[in-house]
Scaffold this active site. Structure first.
Site, PDB file in Angstrom:
ATOM      1  N   TYR B 154       0.944  -1.229   0.146  1.00 54.71           N
ATOM      2  CA  TYR B 154      -0.068   0.074   0.108  1.00 54.71           C
ATOM      3  C   TYR B 154       0.874   1.298   0.221  1.00 54.71           C
ATOM      4  O   TYR B 154       0.283   2.700   0.178  1.00 54.71           O
ATOM      5  CB  TYR B 154      -1.106   0.026   1.185  1.00 54.71           C
ATOM      6  CG  TYR B 154      -2.113  -0.983   0.997  1.00 54.71           C
ATOM      7  CD1 TYR B 154      -1.719  -2.573   1.205  1.00 54.71           C
ATOM      8  CD2 TYR B 154      -3.336  -0.735   1.166  1.00 54.71           C
ATOM      9  CE1 TYR B 154      -2.635  -3.383   0.866  1.00 54.71           C
ATOM     10  CE2 TYR B 154      -4.135  -1.832   1.026  1.00 54.71           C
ATOM     11  CZ  TYR B 154      -4.011  -2.994   0.935  1.00 54.71           C
ATOM     12  OH  TYR B 154      -4.990  -3.922   0.611  1.00 54.71           O
ATOM     13  N   LYS B 201       3.080 -14.523   5.643  1.00 55.93           N
ATOM     14  CA  LYS B 201       3.461 -15.566   4.815  1.00 55.93           C
ATOM     15  C   LYS B 201       4.979 -15.756   4.640  1.00 55.93           C
ATOM     16  O   LYS B 201       5.633 -15.495   3.595  1.00 55.93           O
ATOM     17  CB  LYS B 201       2.854 -15.171   3.325  1.00 55.93           C
ATOM     18  CG  LYS B 201       2.832 -16.115   2.151  1.00 55.93           C
ATOM     19  CD  LYS B 201       2.024 -17.405   2.595  1.00 55.93           C
ATOM     20  CE  LYS B 201       2.198 -18.461   1.442  1.00 55.93           C
ATOM     21  NZ  LYS B 201       1.416 -19.814   1.803  1.00 55.93           N
ATOM     22  N   ASP B 234      -2.613 -18.272   4.810  1.00 56.50           N
ATOM     23  CA  ASP B 234      -3.750 -19.081   3.955  1.00 56.50           C
ATOM     24  C   ASP B 234      -4.299 -20.091   4.986  1.00 56.50           C
ATOM     25  O   ASP B 234      -5.547 -20.329   4.870  1.00 56.50           O
ATOM     26  CB  ASP B 234      -3.102 -19.720   2.804  1.00 56.50           C
ATOM     27  CG  ASP B 234      -1.655 -20.266   2.876  1.00 56.50           C
ATOM     28  OD1 ASP B 234      -1.392 -20.913   2.018  1.00 56.50           O
ATOM     29  OD2 ASP B 234      -0.893 -19.901   3.825  1.00 56.50           O
ATOM     30  N   ASP B 258      -6.074  -6.211   5.334  1.00 60.55           N
ATOM     31  CA  ASP B 258      -6.947  -5.830   4.391  1.00 60.55           C
ATOM     32  C   ASP B 258      -8.181  -7.066   4.075  1.00 60.55           C
ATOM     33  O   ASP B 258      -9.456  -6.867   4.108  1.00 60.55           O
ATOM     34  CB  ASP B 258      -6.737  -5.144   3.156  1.00 60.55           C
ATOM     35  CG  ASP B 258      -7.707  -4.277   2.427  1.00 60.55           C
ATOM     36  OD1 ASP B 258      -7.176  -3.590   1.673  1.00 60.55           O
ATOM     37  OD2 ASP B 258      -8.954  -4.326   2.863  1.00 60.55           O
TER      38      ASP B 258
END
Lengths: 112, 364
Positions: B154, B201, B234, B258
């Site tokens: 972002y 991750k 995930d 987000d």
């Protein structure tokens, strides 16, 4: 002419420099590092910090400096990077600013 | 014009009640706190009117100062939020806003992103709680999502490299990660939460998410009394749609935060009731997460609950805990009864009638 230059115009380069405690004096110094180049905008984590007053935000030590020049090439880019180093700035990363049919192919910092 | 004074100390005292309000907020001469109010677009003005009416009826010690942003600001000054409004927000330190629209095309920047970046609101806080009025597959969900709000992808640093390749730079910084995790642990302790879990991750992005995770573990080590853990993002998503009750406070980098915060909103009924807060060291802006819904604007159909839940978080932020509890309890009580819900939640009430019902619940 390489494959890139066949398809794109080059508006300038983004140079990422490592500067702790960036301040108006250092920003002013950046505007004068190489003839023929215009310092368009400096951003910190995507937020504009120059031109204009330094915003009251948490600043990291990497500044993205957008330098524009008509028809930038290897010679002028080398002159810019040399000018930065001679002025005491450490650059860590550059990105060419490509345009396609006159349309910029790079994003604009927030606030710019 | 009301006279007001700024609190200079770390703890401020509200006149007559002896309660401590958040430092730095303006108090009016009547002992009320000045809060910025951005009505926004679409249904924004009417849900903000509901908010103001509820606060007045409940005698909450808040004085709303109207500030402009969104389409009206674009018409007036060409930008979704002007420099003067940002300066006022910075000065007031706390604001609450309705949804704002960003026109497609024309190069307009999102008002929300502009506010977050300009005011360095480095945390996005999303409470997610099951409501009895909403039938969902999951009961007893009570999550708090802490999302880093400034960096990651972002930062918006994108370049085309060739006709085939476009690059987006993902920035993760030690300073940004540290303050995010510090906030997560401090808030968890303040609210009596039981566990903090970091979603990441780092198995793939070993350096960037690796840094975010490293900073999390350092902060966890500084808070040994609060259980903590980490989970690959995930797997986190799969666990959330299987057994969300196993989690409490989640802290994530910007992009994953987000996505996961909207996923979590879906577990309890969607964005229509989702509240959010953007919090920095010196300023905080609270908001309903839903959009401006122009198709129902001005028709007395909008559900103001999300904005009002945001106001609960705002009152907690201001250390007005009794007011926060009163408003939250009243919201839950009003939403529990089908005959006092708005139409989107299976009831029959319009915005105004729901507001009146909520006021009755507060007063009782």
């Amino acid at each position: 002419m390489g494959d890139l230059e066949k398809s794109f115009g080059i508006d300038g380069i983004d140079v990422f420099i490592v500067v702790s405690d960036i301040n108006p004096d250092k920003l002013n110094k950046l505007t004068k590092v190489a003839a023929g180049w215009t310092l368009s905008v400096v951003s910190n984590r995507g937020q504009k910090i120059f031109p204009g007053p330094l915003p009251q935000i948490n600043l990291t030590d990497v500044q993205r400096c957008r330098f524009l020049a008509p028809a930038a090439d290897l010679k002028s880019i080398t002159a810019l990077l040399t000018g930065l180093e001679n002025a005491g700035f450490s650059w860590v990363h550059i990105e060419k600013l490509l345009s396609l049919n006159g349309k910029p192919q790079y994003s604009v910092p927030q606030g710019a | 014009m009301l006279t007001h004074q700024r609190e200079h100390d770390n703890e401020g005292l509200r006149q007559g009640r002896g309660e401590k309000v958040r430092a730095g907020c303006y108090l009016t001469g009547m002992g009320k706190i000045n809060i910025g109010l951005i009505e926004g677009d679409g249904i924004g003005p009417e849900i903000c009117r509901s908010l103001v009416k509820v606060f007045e009826a409940g005698r909450f010690p808040v004085n709303f100062i109207n500030l402009e942003a969104g389409l009206k600001a674009i018409e007036r000054e060409g930008s979704g939020i002007g420099a003067e409004t940002l300066a006022k927000l910075r000065d007031l330190k706390v604001a609450i806003k309705g949804p704002t629209e960003t026109p497609v095309g024309g190069g307009h920047k999102s008002v929300n992103v502009t506010i977050r970046k300009a005011l360095d609101l480095y945390i996005n806080l999303r409470p997610v709680q099951s409501l009895k009025c909403l039938e969902t597959p999951f009961k007893d969900v009570n999550l708090l999502i802490v999302r880093e709000n400034i960096e990651d992808t972002y930062a918006g640093i994108e370049h085309r490299q060739s006709l085939d390749v476009v690059q987006c730079l993902r920035l993760i910084t030690r300073s940004g990660s540290e303050r995010c995790h510090r906030f997560a642990f401090e808030t968890a302790k303040k609210l009596g939460r039981k566990k903090v879990t970091c979603g990441h991750k780092a198995n793939i992005m070993k350096m960037s998410d690796g840094l975010f995770l490293e900073c999390f573990k350092e902060e966890a080590a500084r808070n040994p009394d609060l259980p903590s853990g980490d989970i690959i993002v995930d797997n986190l998503c799969m666990q959330l749609v299987s057994k969300p009750q196993q989690f409490d406070v989640l802290v994530l980098p910007n992009l994953f935060g987000d996505i996961v915060s909207d996923l979590c909103a879906g577990l309890v009924g969607g964005l229509g009731i989702a509240s959010g807060a953007n919090i920095g060291a010196n300023c905080a802006v609270f908001e309903a997460v839903h959009g401006s819904a122009p198709d129902i604007a001005g028709q007395n159909k909008a559900n103001p609950s999300a904005l009002l839940f945001s106001a609960v978080t705002m009152l907690q932020h201001l250390n007005l805990s009794s007011e926060a509890t009163r408003l939250e309890s009243a919201l839950h009580k009003t939403l529990e009864q089908k005959n006092t819900r708005t139409r989107d939640l299976g009831g029959t009430l319009g915005t105004n009638e729901f507001t009146d019902a909520l006021i009755q619940a507060i007063k009782s």
